[in-house]
Scaffold this motif. Structure first.
Motif, PDB file in Angstrom:
ATOM      1  N   ARG A   4       3.431 -40.448   4.238  1.00 27.80           N
ATOM      2  CA  ARG A   4       3.163 -39.533   5.502  1.00 27.80           C
ATOM      3  C   ARG A   4       2.175 -40.309   6.412  1.00 27.80           C
ATOM      4  NH1 ARG A   4       3.298 -33.903   6.136  1.00 27.80           N
ATOM      5  NH2 ARG A   4       3.263 -33.361   7.965  1.00 27.80           N
ATOM      6  N   ALA A   5       2.595 -40.703   7.562  1.00 22.43           N
ATOM      7  CA  ALA A   5       2.159 -41.439   8.528  1.00 22.43           C
ATOM      8  C   ALA A   5       1.163 -40.554   9.426  1.00 22.43           C
ATOM      9  CB  ALA A   5       2.621 -42.442   9.186  1.00 22.43           C
ATOM     10  N   HIS A   6       1.897 -39.536  10.053  1.00 21.37           N
ATOM     11  CA  HIS A   6       1.302 -38.731  11.097  1.00 21.37           C
ATOM     12  C   HIS A   6       1.561 -37.181  10.728  1.00 21.37           C
ATOM     13  CE1 HIS A   6       0.707 -41.986  14.187  1.00 21.37           C
ATOM     14  NE2 HIS A   6       1.898 -42.378  13.488  1.00 21.37           N
ATOM     15  N   THR A   7       0.651 -36.259  11.414  1.00 23.40           N
ATOM     16  CA  THR A   7       1.083 -34.971  11.112  1.00 23.40           C
ATOM     17  C   THR A   7       2.226 -34.343  12.157  1.00 23.40           C
ATOM     18  OG1 THR A   7      -1.102 -34.442  12.571  1.00 23.40           O
ATOM     19  CG2 THR A   7      -1.456 -34.820  10.358  1.00 23.40           C
ATOM     20  N   ARG A   8       2.354 -35.122  13.151  1.00 26.76           N
ATOM     21  CA  ARG A   8       3.421 -34.556  13.917  1.00 26.76           C
ATOM     22  C   ARG A   8       4.477 -35.606  14.127  1.00 26.76           C
ATOM     23  NH1 ARG A   8      -0.095 -32.119  19.197  1.00 26.76           N
ATOM     24  NH2 ARG A   8      -1.362 -30.625  17.921  1.00 26.76           N
ATOM     25  N   ARG A   9       5.719 -35.351  15.203  1.00 29.67           N
ATOM     26  CA  ARG A   9       6.803 -36.197  15.278  1.00 29.67           C
ATOM     27  C   ARG A   9       6.500 -37.580  15.759  1.00 29.67           C
ATOM     28  NH1 ARG A   9      11.034 -36.835  19.294  1.00 29.67           N
ATOM     29  NH2 ARG A   9       9.715 -35.727  20.849  1.00 29.67           N
ATOM     30  N   ILE A  10       7.031 -38.567  15.106  1.00 30.29           N
ATOM     31  CA  ILE A  10       6.901 -40.042  15.396  1.00 30.29           C
ATOM     32  C   ILE A  10       7.858 -40.224  16.468  1.00 30.29           C
ATOM     33  CG2 ILE A  10       7.310 -42.173  14.378  1.00 30.29           C
ATOM     34  CD1 ILE A  10       6.530 -41.192  11.857  1.00 30.29           C
ATOM     35  N   THR A  11       7.659 -40.789  17.479  1.00 31.61           N
ATOM     36  CA  THR A  11       8.315 -41.047  18.785  1.00 31.61           C
ATOM     37  C   THR A  11       8.797 -42.535  18.956  1.00 31.61           C
ATOM     38  OG1 THR A  11       6.283 -41.370  20.232  1.00 31.61           O
ATOM     39  CG2 THR A  11       7.469 -39.252  20.052  1.00 31.61           C
ATOM     40  N   SER A  12       8.224 -43.279  18.314  1.00 33.08           N
ATOM     41  CA  SER A  12       8.569 -44.702  18.597  1.00 33.08           C
ATOM     42  C   SER A  12       7.917 -45.671  17.466  1.00 33.08           C
ATOM     43  CB  SER A  12       8.078 -45.400  19.888  1.00 33.08           C
ATOM     44  OG  SER A  12       8.479 -46.365  20.100  1.00 33.08           O
ATOM     45  N   LEU A  13       8.661 -46.802  17.076  1.00 39.41           N
ATOM     46  CA  LEU A  13       8.112 -47.513  16.131  1.00 39.41           C
ATOM     47  C   LEU A  13       8.316 -49.123  16.787  1.00 39.41           C
ATOM     48  CD1 LEU A  13       9.943 -45.966  12.889  1.00 39.41           C
ATOM     49  CD2 LEU A  13       7.623 -46.010  13.482  1.00 39.41           C
ATOM     50  N   ALA A  14       7.476 -50.012  16.257  1.00 39.30           N
ATOM     51  CA  ALA A  14       7.427 -51.322  16.615  1.00 39.30           C
ATOM     52  C   ALA A  14       7.077 -52.282  15.445  1.00 39.30           C
ATOM     53  CB  ALA A  14       6.723 -51.630  17.809  1.00 39.30           C
ATOM     54  N   TYR A  15       7.643 -53.276  15.268  1.00 34.29           N
ATOM     55  CA  TYR A  15       7.559 -54.205  13.981  1.00 34.29           C
ATOM     56  C   TYR A  15       7.052 -55.582  14.653  1.00 34.29           C
ATOM     57  CZ  TYR A  15       8.027 -56.379   9.287  1.00 34.29           C
ATOM     58  OH  TYR A  15       7.444 -57.240   8.342  1.00 34.29           O
ATOM     59  N   VAL A  16       5.919 -56.055  13.976  1.00 33.31           N
ATOM     60  CA  VAL A  16       5.608 -57.513  14.207  1.00 33.31           C
ATOM     61  C   VAL A  16       5.832 -58.366  12.942  1.00 33.31           C
ATOM     62  CG1 VAL A  16       3.626 -58.897  14.860  1.00 33.31           C
ATOM     63  CG2 VAL A  16       3.651 -56.535  15.527  1.00 33.31           C
ATOM     64  N   GLN A  17       6.894 -59.077  13.287  1.00 36.46           N
ATOM     65  CA  GLN A  17       7.351 -60.080  12.146  1.00 36.46           C
ATOM     66  C   GLN A  17       6.233 -60.736  11.614  1.00 36.46           C
ATOM     67  OE1 GLN A  17      10.544 -59.501  10.871  1.00 36.46           O
ATOM     68  NE2 GLN A  17      10.170 -60.991   9.354  1.00 36.46           N
ATOM     69  N   ASP A  18       5.480 -61.506  12.522  1.00 35.06           N
ATOM     70  CA  ASP A  18       4.599 -62.620  11.863  1.00 35.06           C
ATOM     71  C   ASP A  18       3.507 -62.152  11.228  1.00 35.06           C
ATOM     72  OD1 ASP A  18       3.760 -61.837  14.153  1.00 35.06           O
ATOM     73  OD2 ASP A  18       3.220 -63.430  15.094  1.00 35.06           O
ATOM     74  N   LYS A  19       3.095 -61.019  11.461  1.00 36.58           N
ATOM     75  CA  LYS A  19       1.812 -60.289  10.774  1.00 36.58           C
ATOM     76  C   LYS A  19       2.141 -59.258  10.181  1.00 36.58           C
ATOM     77  CE  LYS A  19      -1.023 -61.006  15.066  1.00 36.58           C
ATOM     78  NZ  LYS A  19      -1.764 -62.092  14.351  1.00 36.58           N
ATOM     79  N   LYS A  20       3.484 -58.769   9.882  1.00 35.44           N
ATOM     80  CA  LYS A  20       3.932 -57.965   8.908  1.00 35.44           C
ATOM     81  C   LYS A  20       3.077 -56.734   9.042  1.00 35.44           C
ATOM     82  CE  LYS A  20       5.901 -60.722   5.059  1.00 35.44           C
ATOM     83  NZ  LYS A  20       5.852 -60.834   3.738  1.00 35.44           N
ATOM     84  N   LEU A  21       3.024 -56.030  10.457  1.00 39.34           N
ATOM     85  CA  LEU A  21       2.415 -55.052  10.788  1.00 39.34           C
ATOM     86  C   LEU A  21       3.377 -54.034  11.371  1.00 39.34           C
ATOM     87  CD1 LEU A  21      -0.762 -56.316  12.408  1.00 39.34           C
ATOM     88  CD2 LEU A  21      -0.557 -55.189  10.109  1.00 39.34           C
ATOM     89  N   LEU A  22       3.485 -52.604  11.197  1.00 40.26           N
ATOM     90  CA  LEU A  22       4.165 -51.676  11.806  1.00 40.26           C
ATOM     91  C   LEU A  22       3.383 -50.806  12.539  1.00 40.26           C
ATOM     92  CD1 LEU A  22       7.134 -50.542  11.851  1.00 40.26           C
ATOM     93  CD2 LEU A  22       6.287 -48.993  10.036  1.00 40.26           C
ATOM     94  N   PHE A  23       3.969 -50.293  13.766  1.00 39.33           N
ATOM     95  CA  PHE A  23       3.021 -49.653  14.793  1.00 39.33           C
ATOM     96  C   PHE A  23       3.908 -48.402  15.134  1.00 39.33           C
ATOM     97  CE2 PHE A  23       1.433 -53.953  15.711  1.00 39.33           C
ATOM     98  CZ  PHE A  23       0.126 -53.804  15.930  1.00 39.33           C
TER      99      PHE A  23
END
Length: 700
Positions: A516-535
């Protein structure tokens, strides 16, 4: 020159007032300027020296000279309940620029923000990027779509009023403004090589040239019957759009022509596509321009109006036999000067060209037999709508093949369908992507190698799927022990959660993570390959940063900025956290203690503790009955009353026979407590008359 410098209670921010009537807000820890305020009213005093005071209770900054102005500050947020927000309204787009190594976020507050993903600092902010005049003033318009150009140098945004704008995101300068239709929401924008494509609620695609400064574009043909909600493209091959009534159309990016149309409710059936007159003429011209080599060894059928079919056929035969006139030239004259109804078929299978006459009824039967799929679009009975498509994405690295699934489509029923955008492809399969009823996938993205599919749901969950061998066309070896070390979600649980139970009988794709990442709807995702981070961007106004394993890092523009190794949970999610999400946040560290059994991680003082001792000795003696004490008695339960059965044997129902009346017993007054009675007696004794009794008056 500074006139006043005021610090907050915790000295984290400082407010400075200068002689040029400018108020600046400074972050003491970062030693940077957070905000600049220049809208001090002129009525306060243009040339008089200003002074200010700060009220910490109401969080107001009072500025005065000739007059007094009160500036209200934002309310102080409690870090125990929230980590802060990124935008003042819902986040609509989160994009990663691999060229400048930055994150771009857009929200419904009409703001564009430029962030550094490594530090979480904000570089540039564009306020009120899209505006429209309303009642004599410019009102901000919500940003609903955004993308980069192919070179990752410019930013393209679309708004709810139908406007499309081009920005330099490093300086915040607007370079161009376009419009698809007045007050028509833009749902997606794409920047292809040399063209800009905007898709909105007007049910078609609008194309602009990226080199011109025209404000209007060219509209493609309308193939949708409802509003377009989601779309995806794979340059330079295809573009796919889907609408609210679950219909999906595949387009060729090179020509802008629709070549396939499906319904996601019935994915195995292809909807018949009918082309207009101009489209048919272009298709015939393209077929005729193919040359004589492509026409050999097959039949050509030409339909044209003529009243003298046999005479024209005889004329064509004579011209070909005696005057050596080419067949194409004869047909050109025939199609130009004939009036009536006839169908001519040119047969070249025997080496020599022959012209045959076909009756209209026979031609209709042949055309029906040649149809690839006679399925037509049908409406649902009872006025029920189809399942809407809310998200879709392409697996860009997969080949363009009919047996390879490269398009992922998220439906409203919680499933993700896999499609092939090849003309000979189509529907490949589907899988259940959510574990809660009523939930669905609202955002999707992939990594650079298309190994992981990141899905954001409508209730705030993030799920990671392994797409390596899912309709790939070939079997690839997967190192599962390395993936288990990367994703703690795959470790064995004492009690299996709902996420694992929902995919228990599903072989592919493999669920690697769910939290569970948020309490409401997730509208957009972006992944940074070199840092292995998900926004992840959500309608709770925040953009949060996650590691690939699922650990929480921070909120962009939030309150908490701690060391990377410190364990921290989002406060709003921590209130409703589940055991599975807690295990992911802790990177697999869970308590293995069982009452009645020795704990392998505990010392000798806790070994052999029984369940009874754990319940009584660790928290004190068990409370005596009654738990509520003797000063409070619960009211008696009301007597059971049977259901009323009306007597409908008569013409009129006597309702007075079925009325429930209160008891006829008199209500007894409870006795007065002794303490109240004694108090009343004391008060009665202290009372005196308003006039004293007659007392003889003594004269001096």
């Amino acid at each position: 020159m500074y006139l006043e410098i005021i610090a907050e209670d915790d000295a984290s921010r400082v407010y400075s007032l200068s002689r040029d009537r400018v108020i600046k807000v400074w972050d003491v820890h970062a030693q940077t300027c957070v905000q600049t305020y220049i809208d001090i009213p002129s009525s306060v005093g243009e040339r008089a020296p200003l002074s200010c005071a700060y009220n910490p209770h109401s969080r107001e900054l009072v500025v005065g000279a000739i007059d007094v102005a009160v500036l209200s500050l934002d309310e102080r947020l409690d870090t125990r309940h929230t980590d802060g927000s990124t935008h003042s309204r819902a986040v609509s787009c989160v994009l990663y620029n691999p060229l400048f190594k930055i994150i771009i976020t857009c929200g419904l507050d009409s703001n564009i923000m430029n962030w550094d993903p490594a530090t979480g600092d904000r570089n540039v902010i564009v306020l009120k990027a899209h505006t429209c005049p309303r009642h004599g003033e410019l009102v901000p318009v919500e940003i609903t779509a955004a993308c980069f150009d192919p070179g990752y140098l410019l930013l393209l945004t679309g708004a709810r009023d139908g406007s499309v704008q081009v920005w330099n995101f490093n300086t915040g300068v607007r370079l161009r403004r376009m419009n698809i239709e007045h007050m028509c929401e833009v749902t997606n924008v794409f920047w292809v090589e040399g063209r800009i494509l905007a898709i909105g609620w007007n049910r078609h695609i609008t194309e602009f040239e990226d080199t011109s400064m025209a404000t209007t574009g060219k509209a493609w043909e309308t193939r949708h019957t409802d509003d377009v909600l989601a779309s995806a493209f794979r340059p330079p091959l295809s573009l796919v759009t889907s609408s609210y009534n679950s219909e999906m159309v595949m387009w060729k990016l090179e020509t802008g022509q629709a070549y396939r149309r499906y319904s996601c409710v019935k994915p195995t059936e292809r909807i018949k596509m009918s082309y207009g007159k101009r489209a048919v003429q272009r298709a015939d011209a393209a077929a005729g321009a193919g040359g004589k080599q492509s026409s050999r060894g097959r039949k050509q059928t030409i339909k044209k109006t003529t009243g003298h079919t046999l005479s024209c056929l005889r004329w064509i035969t004579i011209e070909m036999a005696f005057h050596a006139v080419p067949l194409e030239l004869c047909l050109h004259h025939f199609l130009s000067y004939s009036t009536g109804s006839a169908i001519l078929e040119i047969d070249r299978t025997g080496g020599a060209a022959r012209v045959n006459v076909i009756e209209p009824s026979e031609a209709i039967l042949k055309a029906q037999a040649r149809k690839e799929n006679p399925v037509t679009e049908k409406t649902k009975p009872g006025g029920m709508r189809e399942v809407a498509v809310h998200s879709m994405t392409f697996l860009q690295t997969r080949p363009f093949h009919s047996q390879v699934g490269s398009l992922m489509v998220g439906l409203e029923n919680g499933k993700i369908q896999c499609w092939s955008d090849h003309p000979a492809g189509g529907y490949k399969g589907s899988f259940q992507a959510v574990h809660s009823p009523g939930d669905y996938v609202s955002a999707m993205t992939t990594d650079g190698a298309d190994q992981f599919l990141f899905c954001g749901t409508a209730i705030g969950y993030i799920k990671v799927w392994l797409m390596t061998n899912y309709f790939r066309g070939e079997e690839v070896h997967v190192n599962m022990p390395a993936l288990r070390l990367e994703f703690p979600f795959t470790w064995r649980d004492r009690v299996v959660g709902r996420a694992k139970r929902s995919v228990r009988g599903q072989r592919l794709p493999v669920l690697l993570n769910s939290y569970r990442a948020h309490t409401r709807r997730i509208t957009s995702l972006a992944y940074v390959q070199d840092k292995k981070l998900l926004f992840s961007g959500s309608t709770d106004y925040s953009v949060r940063v996650w590691r690939l394993s699922g650990e929480y890092v921070q909120t962009l523009g939030g309150l908490w900025v701690g060391p990377p190794d410190e364990l921290h949970f989002p406060p709003d999610v921590n209130k409703i956290i589940s055991s599975t999400t807690l295990k992911v946040f802790r990177h697999g560290e869970v308590s293995r203690f069982t009452p009645g059994l020795p704990d392998p991680n505990a010392g000798d003082e806790l070994r052999g503790v029984t369940e009874e001792e754990l319940m009584t000795l660790t928290t004190g003696v068990r409370a005596e009955e009654p738990l509520l004490g003797t000063h409070l008695q619960l009211p008696r339960r009301p007597e059971h009353q049977d259901a009323i059965v009306l007597d409908d044997s008569l013409a009129m129902i006597p309702l007075y026979r079925h009325l429930r009346l209160a008891s006829t017993h008199t209500v007894r007054r409870p006795p007065t407590p002794e303490l109240v009675r004694a108090t009343r007696v004391k008060r009665e004794r202290k009372k005196t008359a308003h006039f004293a009794p007659n007392v003889p008056i003594r004269m001096p």
